[in-house]
Scaffold this motif. Structure first.
Motif, mmCIF file in Angstrom:
data_model
loop_
_atom_site.group_PDB
_atom_site.id
_atom_site.type_symbol
_atom_site.label_atom_id
_atom_site.label_comp_id
_atom_site.label_asym_id
_atom_site.label_seq_id
_atom_site.Cartn_x
_atom_site.Cartn_y
_atom_site.Cartn_z
ATOM 1 N N ARG A 98 4.157 3.152 -35.295
ATOM 2 C CA ARG A 98 5.820 2.891 -35.543
ATOM 3 C C ARG A 98 6.569 3.710 -34.914
ATOM 4 O O ARG A 98 6.223 4.956 -34.641
ATOM 5 C CB ARG A 98 5.826 3.437 -37.225
ATOM 6 C CG ARG A 98 5.194 2.364 -38.137
ATOM 7 C CD ARG A 98 5.153 2.800 -39.605
ATOM 8 N NE ARG A 98 6.455 3.570 -39.904
ATOM 9 C CZ ARG A 98 6.170 4.433 -40.901
ATOM 10 N NH1 ARG A 98 5.314 4.459 -41.885
ATOM 11 N NH2 ARG A 98 7.319 5.240 -41.242
ATOM 12 N N THR A 245 8.108 -6.119 -38.381
ATOM 13 C CA THR A 245 9.039 -6.414 -39.822
ATOM 14 C C THR A 245 9.757 -5.579 -40.378
ATOM 15 O O THR A 245 11.018 -5.574 -40.864
ATOM 16 C CB THR A 245 8.039 -7.164 -40.771
ATOM 17 O OG1 THR A 245 7.116 -8.339 -40.269
ATOM 18 C CG2 THR A 245 8.615 -7.717 -42.012
ATOM 19 N N ALA A 246 9.255 -4.310 -40.323
ATOM 20 C CA ALA A 246 9.914 -3.025 -41.056
ATOM 21 C C ALA A 246 10.894 -2.727 -40.292
ATOM 22 O O ALA A 246 12.032 -2.367 -40.681
ATOM 23 C CB ALA A 246 8.756 -2.027 -41.337
ATOM 24 N N ALA A 248 12.558 -4.353 -37.852
ATOM 25 C CA ALA A 248 13.818 -5.432 -37.994
ATOM 26 C C ALA A 248 14.448 -5.320 -39.123
ATOM 27 O O ALA A 248 15.946 -5.338 -39.044
ATOM 28 C CB ALA A 248 13.103 -6.773 -37.621
ATOM 29 N N ARG A 249 13.902 -4.959 -40.176
ATOM 30 C CA ARG A 249 14.668 -4.783 -41.504
ATOM 31 C C ARG A 249 15.492 -3.593 -41.320
ATOM 32 O O ARG A 249 16.684 -3.633 -41.699
ATOM 33 C CB ARG A 249 13.720 -4.645 -42.641
ATOM 34 C CG ARG A 249 14.330 -4.580 -44.018
ATOM 35 C CD ARG A 249 13.442 -4.694 -44.944
ATOM 36 N NE ARG A 249 14.015 -4.434 -46.630
ATOM 37 C CZ ARG A 249 13.242 -4.689 -47.646
ATOM 38 N NH1 ARG A 249 12.315 -4.875 -47.618
ATOM 39 N NH2 ARG A 249 14.088 -4.417 -48.687
ATOM 40 N N GLU A 250 14.905 -2.591 -40.894
ATOM 41 C CA GLU A 250 15.799 -1.251 -40.619
ATOM 42 C C GLU A 250 16.962 -1.530 -39.683
ATOM 43 O O GLU A 250 18.182 -0.951 -39.972
ATOM 44 C CB GLU A 250 14.901 -0.150 -40.168
ATOM 45 C CG GLU A 250 13.822 0.196 -41.108
ATOM 46 C CD GLU A 250 12.975 1.311 -40.740
ATOM 47 O OE1 GLU A 250 13.089 1.824 -39.337
ATOM 48 O OE2 GLU A 250 11.980 1.584 -41.308
ATOM 49 N N GLY A 252 18.304 -4.445 -39.382
ATOM 50 C CA GLY A 252 19.150 -5.595 -39.694
ATOM 51 C C GLY A 252 19.185 -6.559 -38.956
ATOM 52 O O GLY A 252 20.191 -7.486 -38.991
ATOM 53 N N VAL A 254 17.421 -10.298 -38.052
ATOM 54 C CA VAL A 254 16.623 -11.527 -38.631
ATOM 55 C C VAL A 254 15.562 -12.005 -37.637
ATOM 56 O O VAL A 254 15.836 -12.434 -36.456
ATOM 57 C CB VAL A 254 17.645 -12.577 -39.161
ATOM 58 C CG1 VAL A 254 16.884 -13.522 -39.823
ATOM 59 C CG2 VAL A 254 18.463 -11.899 -40.197
ATOM 60 N N THR A 255 14.227 -11.857 -37.994
ATOM 61 C CA THR A 255 13.168 -12.493 -37.115
ATOM 62 C C THR A 255 12.660 -13.685 -38.013
ATOM 63 O O THR A 255 11.311 -13.488 -38.586
ATOM 64 C CB THR A 255 12.332 -11.407 -36.769
ATOM 65 O OG1 THR A 255 11.661 -10.898 -37.923
ATOM 66 C CG2 THR A 255 13.009 -10.413 -35.981
ATOM 67 N N GLY A 259 8.654 -13.529 -38.921
ATOM 68 C CA GLY A 259 8.087 -13.472 -40.422
ATOM 69 C C GLY A 259 7.284 -14.484 -40.659
ATOM 70 O O GLY A 259 6.099 -14.082 -41.403
#
Length: 294
Positions: A98, A245-246, A248-250, A252, A254-255, A259
């Motif tokens: 990470r 995924t994590a 990208a979410r942090e 903002g 969209v993938t 996903g």
């Protein structure tokens, strides 16, 4: 030439350590499973009994282990690098972890008078064996320059992509692209087979056009042969897509396709395919298509 401690002698780490020996470096390797050091020793390297023994007197510490907790344990554990490396030691983490963990570890290293580069690689086992890995490096520019001889021994495309954590971010993007390509290649092969096409001929002509890619070159034959001995395991790619995924979410971001392929990779792992090469995603396409598994 440098004295290099190499921690993690698995599918990728072992051939990388061997290539460092062949380049003239003194390499002291450590792996939790001691038998994994045999190729390094045969090449002229040295096997250590602990991380502390491996890093004693090392100019550079290289790390290639599976996940963020493993890197944290190697660096901060009781027997870890931070507690035993000499001030000024350059740490090169080839693992894929990470980005936020890398940033924290780099700050901790700096506070202890050590230097840390995140340098995840792409190219799989063939790239590790042939010394042709693509290496994306995050950290200080002067530390990147200091590691030039180490990188040259194991890689071909070596790029400094920014400050600490940047290498891991680029590697996450790499894993997103690779996973999508593998899944689409698997779908294409199952589709071709359903129509009785000469798949070997089809793959050859596809490789000469816009559909051609390193993924097609390296993974299509494994799919055609149903030979999924791991070069890069589904379990590790599942881990990497979790990082994507994590992150990208942090951010903002969209993938949507990312996903979906992350879920397909998770399904493969849940169905017992985690130890297979990631080209084994083909089995998931066959399952969904109700076709016989070979």
């Amino acid at each position: 030439m440098s004295t290099i401690a190499f921690i993690g002698l698995g599918i990728m780490g072992s051939p990388m350590a061997v290539n460092l020996v062949r380049a003239g470096h003194r390499v002291v390797g450590y792996n939790r499973t001691p038998d994994r050091a045999k190729d390094l020793v045969a090449a002229g390297g040295v096997a250590a009994e602990s991380i502390a023994d491996a890093v004693a007197g090392a100019d550079v510490v290289a790390i290639m282990v599976p996940d963020s907790p493993d890197v944290q344990a190697v660096l901060t554990g009781e027997d870890g690098v931070f507690g035993h490396a000499e001030p000024g030691t350059l740490i090169v983490d080839f693992s894929s972890i990470r980005p936020d963990v890398t940033v924290r570890l780099a700050e901790q290293a700096h506070g202890q008078g050590l230097r840390l580069l995140d340098a995840p690689v792409s190219g799989g086992e063939p790239g590790a064996v042939n010394g042709t890995l693509s290496i994306m490096v995050g950290g200080a520019a002067e530390d990147f320059d200091a590691a030039a001889a180490v990188f040259a021994a194991v890689g071909k495309t070596i790029v400094h992509v920014g400050p600490s954590g940047s290498g891991q971010t680029v590697k996450a993007a790499n894993q997103l692209i690779v996973a999508g390509n593998i899944e689409l290649l698997a779908e294409a092969i199952v589709f071709l087979e359903a129509y009785g096409v000469d798949t070997a001929a089809a793959v050859r002509v596809l490789g000469g056009g816009l559909a051609g890619s390193a993924v097609l070159d390296q993974k299509a034959q494994k799919m055609l042969d149903r030979s999924f001995a791991p070069g890069f395991r589904i379990a590790l790619h599942h881990k990497d897509l979790g990082i994507v995924t994590a992150a990208a979410r942090e951010a903002g971001v969209v993938t949507p396709l990312g996903g979906l392929v992350a879920q397909l990779m998770a399904s493969a792992r849940a169905n017992g395919d985690g130890g297979l090469d990631h080209s084994g995603l083909l089995k998931g396409v066959e399952r969904l298509s109700g076709r016989n598994l070979n």
